[in-house]
Design a protein around this motif. Structure first.
Motif, PDB file in Angstrom:
ATOM      1  N   LYS A  97      37.600  54.728  48.280  1.00  0.00           N
ATOM      2  CA  LYS A  97      36.221  54.210  48.399  1.00  0.00           C
ATOM      3  C   LYS A  97      36.691  52.821  49.420  1.00  0.00           C
ATOM      4  O   LYS A  97      35.587  52.121  49.780  1.00  0.00           O
ATOM      5  CB  LYS A  97      35.910  53.553  47.253  1.00  0.00           C
ATOM      6  CG  LYS A  97      35.355  54.885  46.334  1.00  0.00           C
ATOM      7  CD  LYS A  97      34.867  54.591  44.979  1.00  0.00           C
ATOM      8  CE  LYS A  97      34.166  55.916  44.299  1.00  0.00           C
ATOM      9  NZ  LYS A  97      33.726  55.442  42.836  1.00  0.00           N
ATOM     10  N   ILE A  98      37.843  52.476  49.447  1.00  0.00           N
ATOM     11  CA  ILE A  98      38.138  51.225  50.444  1.00  0.00           C
ATOM     12  C   ILE A  98      39.565  51.595  51.099  1.00  0.00           C
ATOM     13  O   ILE A  98      40.386  52.657  50.737  1.00  0.00           O
ATOM     14  CB  ILE A  98      38.303  50.027  49.848  1.00  0.00           C
ATOM     15  CG1 ILE A  98      39.358  49.831  48.661  1.00  0.00           C
ATOM     16  CG2 ILE A  98      36.841  49.433  49.154  1.00  0.00           C
ATOM     17  CD1 ILE A  98      39.637  48.777  47.867  1.00  0.00           C
ATOM     18  N   SER A  99      39.778  51.212  52.310  1.00  0.00           N
ATOM     19  CA  SER A  99      41.077  51.485  52.944  1.00  0.00           C
ATOM     20  C   SER A  99      42.180  50.600  52.298  1.00  0.00           C
ATOM     21  O   SER A  99      41.878  49.423  51.619  1.00  0.00           O
ATOM     22  CB  SER A  99      41.004  51.018  54.507  1.00  0.00           C
ATOM     23  OG  SER A  99      40.865  49.425  54.712  1.00  0.00           O
ATOM     24  N   ARG A 100      43.419  50.852  52.705  1.00  0.00           N
ATOM     25  CA  ARG A 100      44.593  49.972  52.152  1.00  0.00           C
ATOM     26  C   ARG A 100      44.377  48.486  52.664  1.00  0.00           C
ATOM     27  O   ARG A 100      44.891  47.617  52.018  1.00  0.00           O
ATOM     28  CB  ARG A 100      45.689  50.610  52.691  1.00  0.00           C
ATOM     29  CG  ARG A 100      47.234  49.903  52.260  1.00  0.00           C
ATOM     30  CD  ARG A 100      48.331  50.478  52.124  1.00  0.00           C
ATOM     31  NE  ARG A 100      48.462  51.556  51.188  1.00  0.00           N
ATOM     32  CZ  ARG A 100      48.763  51.135  49.790  1.00  0.00           C
ATOM     33  NH1 ARG A 100      48.967  49.995  49.636  1.00  0.00           N
ATOM     34  NH2 ARG A 100      48.759  52.003  48.871  1.00  0.00           N
ATOM     35  N   ASP A 101      43.923  48.440  53.978  1.00  0.00           N
ATOM     36  CA  ASP A 101      43.967  47.019  54.435  1.00  0.00           C
ATOM     37  C   ASP A 101      42.741  46.198  53.790  1.00  0.00           C
ATOM     38  O   ASP A 101      42.974  44.971  53.543  1.00  0.00           O
ATOM     39  CB  ASP A 101      43.407  47.203  55.962  1.00  0.00           C
ATOM     40  CG  ASP A 101      43.349  45.738  57.006  1.00  0.00           C
ATOM     41  OD1 ASP A 101      44.418  44.993  56.795  1.00  0.00           O
ATOM     42  OD2 ASP A 101      42.167  45.507  57.353  1.00  0.00           O
ATOM     43  N   SER A 102      41.540  46.871  53.562  1.00  0.00           N
ATOM     44  CA  SER A 102      40.639  46.181  52.821  1.00  0.00           C
ATOM     45  C   SER A 102      41.089  46.089  51.199  1.00  0.00           C
ATOM     46  O   SER A 102      40.722  44.834  50.829  1.00  0.00           O
ATOM     47  CB  SER A 102      39.329  47.184  52.663  1.00  0.00           C
ATOM     48  OG  SER A 102      38.779  47.418  53.913  1.00  0.00           O
ATOM     49  N   ALA A 103      41.960  46.887  50.802  1.00  0.00           N
ATOM     50  CA  ALA A 103      42.398  46.388  49.604  1.00  0.00           C
ATOM     51  C   ALA A 103      43.390  45.227  49.371  1.00  0.00           C
ATOM     52  O   ALA A 103      42.949  44.429  48.412  1.00  0.00           O
ATOM     53  CB  ALA A 103      43.145  47.610  48.913  1.00  0.00           C
ATOM     54  N   LYS A 104      43.991  44.956  50.308  1.00  0.00           N
ATOM     55  CA  LYS A 104      44.743  43.818  50.553  1.00  0.00           C
ATOM     56  C   LYS A 104      43.956  42.578  50.710  1.00  0.00           C
ATOM     57  O   LYS A 104      44.312  41.874  50.047  1.00  0.00           O
ATOM     58  CB  LYS A 104      45.740  44.220  51.820  1.00  0.00           C
ATOM     59  CG  LYS A 104      46.771  44.849  51.488  1.00  0.00           C
ATOM     60  CD  LYS A 104      48.006  44.934  52.719  1.00  0.00           C
ATOM     61  CE  LYS A 104      49.136  46.053  52.394  1.00  0.00           C
ATOM     62  NZ  LYS A 104      50.017  46.124  53.673  1.00  0.00           N
ATOM     63  N   LYS A 105      42.922  42.960  51.499  1.00  0.00           N
ATOM     64  CA  LYS A 105      41.970  41.479  51.631  1.00  0.00           C
ATOM     65  C   LYS A 105      41.379  41.335  50.475  1.00  0.00           C
ATOM     66  O   LYS A 105      41.094  40.037  50.063  1.00  0.00           O
ATOM     67  CB  LYS A 105      41.049  41.928  52.878  1.00  0.00           C
ATOM     68  CG  LYS A 105      41.678  42.064  54.319  1.00  0.00           C
ATOM     69  CD  LYS A 105      40.787  42.420  55.266  1.00  0.00           C
ATOM     70  CE  LYS A 105      41.214  42.359  56.538  1.00  0.00           C
ATOM     71  NZ  LYS A 105      40.433  42.822  57.661  1.00  0.00           N
ATOM     72  N   VAL A 106      40.881  42.393  49.749  1.00  0.00           N
ATOM     73  CA  VAL A 106      39.953  42.121  48.314  1.00  0.00           C
ATOM     74  C   VAL A 106      41.177  41.229  47.220  1.00  0.00           C
ATOM     75  O   VAL A 106      40.657  40.410  46.902  1.00  0.00           O
ATOM     76  CB  VAL A 106      39.544  43.176  47.671  1.00  0.00           C
ATOM     77  CG1 VAL A 106      38.878  43.106  46.447  1.00  0.00           C
ATOM     78  CG2 VAL A 106      38.450  44.068  48.789  1.00  0.00           C
ATOM     79  N   PHE A 107      42.247  42.037  47.191  1.00  0.00           N
ATOM     80  CA  PHE A 107      43.226  41.350  46.544  1.00  0.00           C
ATOM     81  C   PHE A 107      43.547  39.799  46.735  1.00  0.00           C
ATOM     82  O   PHE A 107      43.755  39.034  45.752  1.00  0.00           O
ATOM     83  CB  PHE A 107      44.590  42.075  46.131  1.00  0.00           C
ATOM     84  CG  PHE A 107      45.504  41.601  45.166  1.00  0.00           C
ATOM     85  CD1 PHE A 107      45.145  41.291  43.845  1.00  0.00           C
ATOM     86  CD2 PHE A 107      46.666  41.336  45.415  1.00  0.00           C
ATOM     87  CE1 PHE A 107      46.003  41.054  42.804  1.00  0.00           C
ATOM     88  CE2 PHE A 107      47.715  40.880  44.531  1.00  0.00           C
ATOM     89  CZ  PHE A 107      47.050  41.031  43.173  1.00  0.00           C
ATOM     90  N   ALA A 108      43.713  39.582  47.911  1.00  0.00           N
ATOM     91  CA  ALA A 108      44.001  38.263  48.466  1.00  0.00           C
ATOM     92  C   ALA A 108      42.668  37.152  48.094  1.00  0.00           C
ATOM     93  O   ALA A 108      43.135  36.147  47.586  1.00  0.00           O
ATOM     94  CB  ALA A 108      43.972  38.078  49.971  1.00  0.00           C
ATOM     95  N   ALA A 109      41.632  37.728  48.052  1.00  0.00           N
ATOM     96  CA  ALA A 109      40.577  36.960  47.826  1.00  0.00           C
ATOM     97  C   ALA A 109      40.230  36.872  45.905  1.00  0.00           C
ATOM     98  O   ALA A 109      39.836  35.737  45.534  1.00  0.00           O
ATOM     99  CB  ALA A 109      39.076  37.605  48.095  1.00  0.00           C
ATOM    100  N   VAL A 110      40.742  37.920  45.263  1.00  0.00           N
ATOM    101  CA  VAL A 110      40.860  37.655  44.022  1.00  0.00           C
ATOM    102  C   VAL A 110      41.894  36.860  43.613  1.00  0.00           C
ATOM    103  O   VAL A 110      41.708  35.888  42.683  1.00  0.00           O
ATOM    104  CB  VAL A 110      41.246  39.201  43.468  1.00  0.00           C
ATOM    105  CG1 VAL A 110      41.912  39.048  41.984  1.00  0.00           C
ATOM    106  CG2 VAL A 110      39.977  40.269  43.382  1.00  0.00           C
TER     107      VAL A 110
END
Length: 477
Positions: free
Chosen positions: A384-397
């Motif tokens: 549902k998200i790419s690995r690159d997006s997952a990293k960006k989301v976790f950085a925001a978390v």
């Protein structure tokens, strides 16, 4: 002449109680100087101490976790000496009947290989002293009594440690036990865990110990390692020059890597111990100790073994996760959500540890919803998200404790699931890069990778690479 190092440690840990050992003043770290003080912890005449029951429970819990015998009848003693940060001119401690005795912690034997036990001579309850603050700009020393009366456990080892590496491993394992038992946060930078390091040397294969020295209040693993190595070398050089070792207390200066003599080392009789007349002896029941034993949390070595057996994690992965209670709590919650131990461990050891290092944040100071990492991993594994997006989301978390689903929606990061929409982008890219298409059809494989890269760029990484590859190959024949 060859020499062996002989080392014993006296580790002091501040207990994670809300109030002090003999009064109701706060134990919270920090605060304005001399604001966490009352008549009892400042030693005013006519005041009477009352033992904090939680201190007793934590002491017994620590003793059981370190394989100690519990002293069912124990009591407090007065240790008499004058320091300006101890207003009573005596410290309430335990000498004759300490709460725990004859325990051990197992470590790696750096000399002979295999494992060895570092015996624990005793664990006793006592109160902490205050803190002297030396003013750099004026010729004076200030006293902060906030720490007076904060509850301590002093954990005294036998001289079973034979190297600097063993000393560090012993304290690391002791810290793990204390943290996993919930009795102390062990924040060395705040003085919650500190060690007095006793070192002597003796001729190899001799059974006669040399004269020991003590270095006080060392509060980092690096400093403990350096202090043991430096003091060992200093004593060897003195003996080789025909001089004698003086039993003394020394101050370790980690920035310079040397120790300095402070005073001659006191023995127990110098403190004129006697039973504290204001505190009654403590008589523990079998039921009380059994109840604490039955409610002990899972200890580090047991947890590590379970992770390797149940989750099939490597010894390295397990050690990294179990290096902090904060990591353990996050890992176990993430596994609950994902049912994927390996991915959970990899994200903690990879992305999370990198962020902690980059921001100089301690694991215990992480401030985000522990469910968030598991939610991100699930979204990634469900494409549902790419690995690159997952990293960006976790950085925001990590930075702002955002809600992953909300952040993904707000920033339009969802993966495309419409195959026809993906196919249309692939067709447009192929039409715009006819030269690369022709080169690929002529056998130039690198051109295919180029086209894949152009497709992913046009899709802004919001389509599975496997789907893009499949559609492009179908189109190019």
């Amino acid at each position: 002449m060859e020499y062996s190092t002989v080392c014993g440690l006296e580790v002091h840990t501040e207990l994670a109680t809300a109030t002090k050992i003999f009064c109701s003043c706060s134990t919270e770290f920090g605060g304005e100087p001399n604001t966490h003080v009352c008549e009892i912890c400042s030693g005013m005449p006519g005041t009477l101490p009352v033992l904090n029951e939680k201190v007793l429970e934590f002491a017994v819990r620590t003793g059981l976790a370190t394989n100690c015998e519990i002293t069912m009848y124990n009591k407090f003693d007065r240790k008499n000496y004058f320091y300006p940060d101890l207003p009573k001119a005596y410290q309430i401690s335990q000498l004759y009947l300490p709460i725990c005795r004859n325990g051990y912690i197992e470590i790696n034997d750096s000399i002979n290989g295999g494992k060895k036990k570092v015996r624990i001579h005793e664990i006793h309850m006592e109160e902490d002293a205050g803190k002297l603050v030396h003013d750099e700009w004026s010729d004076c020393t200030l006293v902060n009594y906030n720490r007076c009366g904060v509850p301590l456990l002093e954990i005294v080892s036998e001289p079973d440690i034979s190297s600097a590496d063993e000393a560090v491993e012993y304290v690391e394992k002791l810290r793990e036990i204390l943290q996993f038992c919930g009795v102390s946060d062990c924040k060395m930078q705040e003085g919650s865990l500190r060690a007095d390091v006793n070192v002597s040397v003796m001729e190899k294969d001799s059974d006669k110990f040399g004269t020991r020295t003590e270095m006080k209040n060392i509060n980092s693993f690096k400093a403990i390692h350096n202090a043991v190595e430096s003091e060992t070398q200093r004593q060897i050089e003195l003996l080789e020059d025909g001089e004698k070792i003086i039993q003394e207390t020394r101050r370790w200066d980690d920035s310079k890597g040397v120790s300095y003599s402070m005073r001659s080392k006191e023995d127990a009789q110098d403190y004129k111990y006697f039973p504290d007349p204001d505190l009654p002896p403590i008589q523990l029941s079998d039921e009380y100790v059994s109840n604490i034993r039955e409610n002990l949390p899972e200890l580090p070595e047991v947890k590590k073994s379970r992770y390797m057996h149940d989750f099939k994690l490597s010894e390295y992965d397990t050690s990294m996760i179990c290096s902090s209670v904060a990591f353990v709590k996050l890992f176990e919650r993430t596994v609950e959500i994902t049912n994927n131990p390996k991915d959970s461990a990899n994200w903690i050891m990879g992305e999370l540890m990198k962020m902690l290092n980059d921001t100089q944040t301690l694991p215990e100071n992480m401030n985000f919803n522990p469910d968030s990492l598991g939610e991100i991993i699930n979204l990634l594994n469900e494409s549902k998200i790419s690995r690159d997006s997952a990293k960006k989301v976790f950085a925001a978390v990590f930075a702002d404790n955002v809600v992953p689903a909300d952040y993904i929606k707000k920033n339009n990061m969802e993966m495309l699931s419409d195959t026809s929409a993906i196919k249309k982008v692939v067709e447009d890219v192929a039409a715009a890069n006819q030269k690369a298409v022709d080169e690929y059809k002529d056998g130039k494989e690198k051109s295919f990778n180029f086209l894949i890269g152009q497709c992913m760029r046009a899709l802004k990484g919001k389509a599975p690479a496997s789907e893009v590859t499949k559609l492009l190959k179908e189109m190019l024949g």
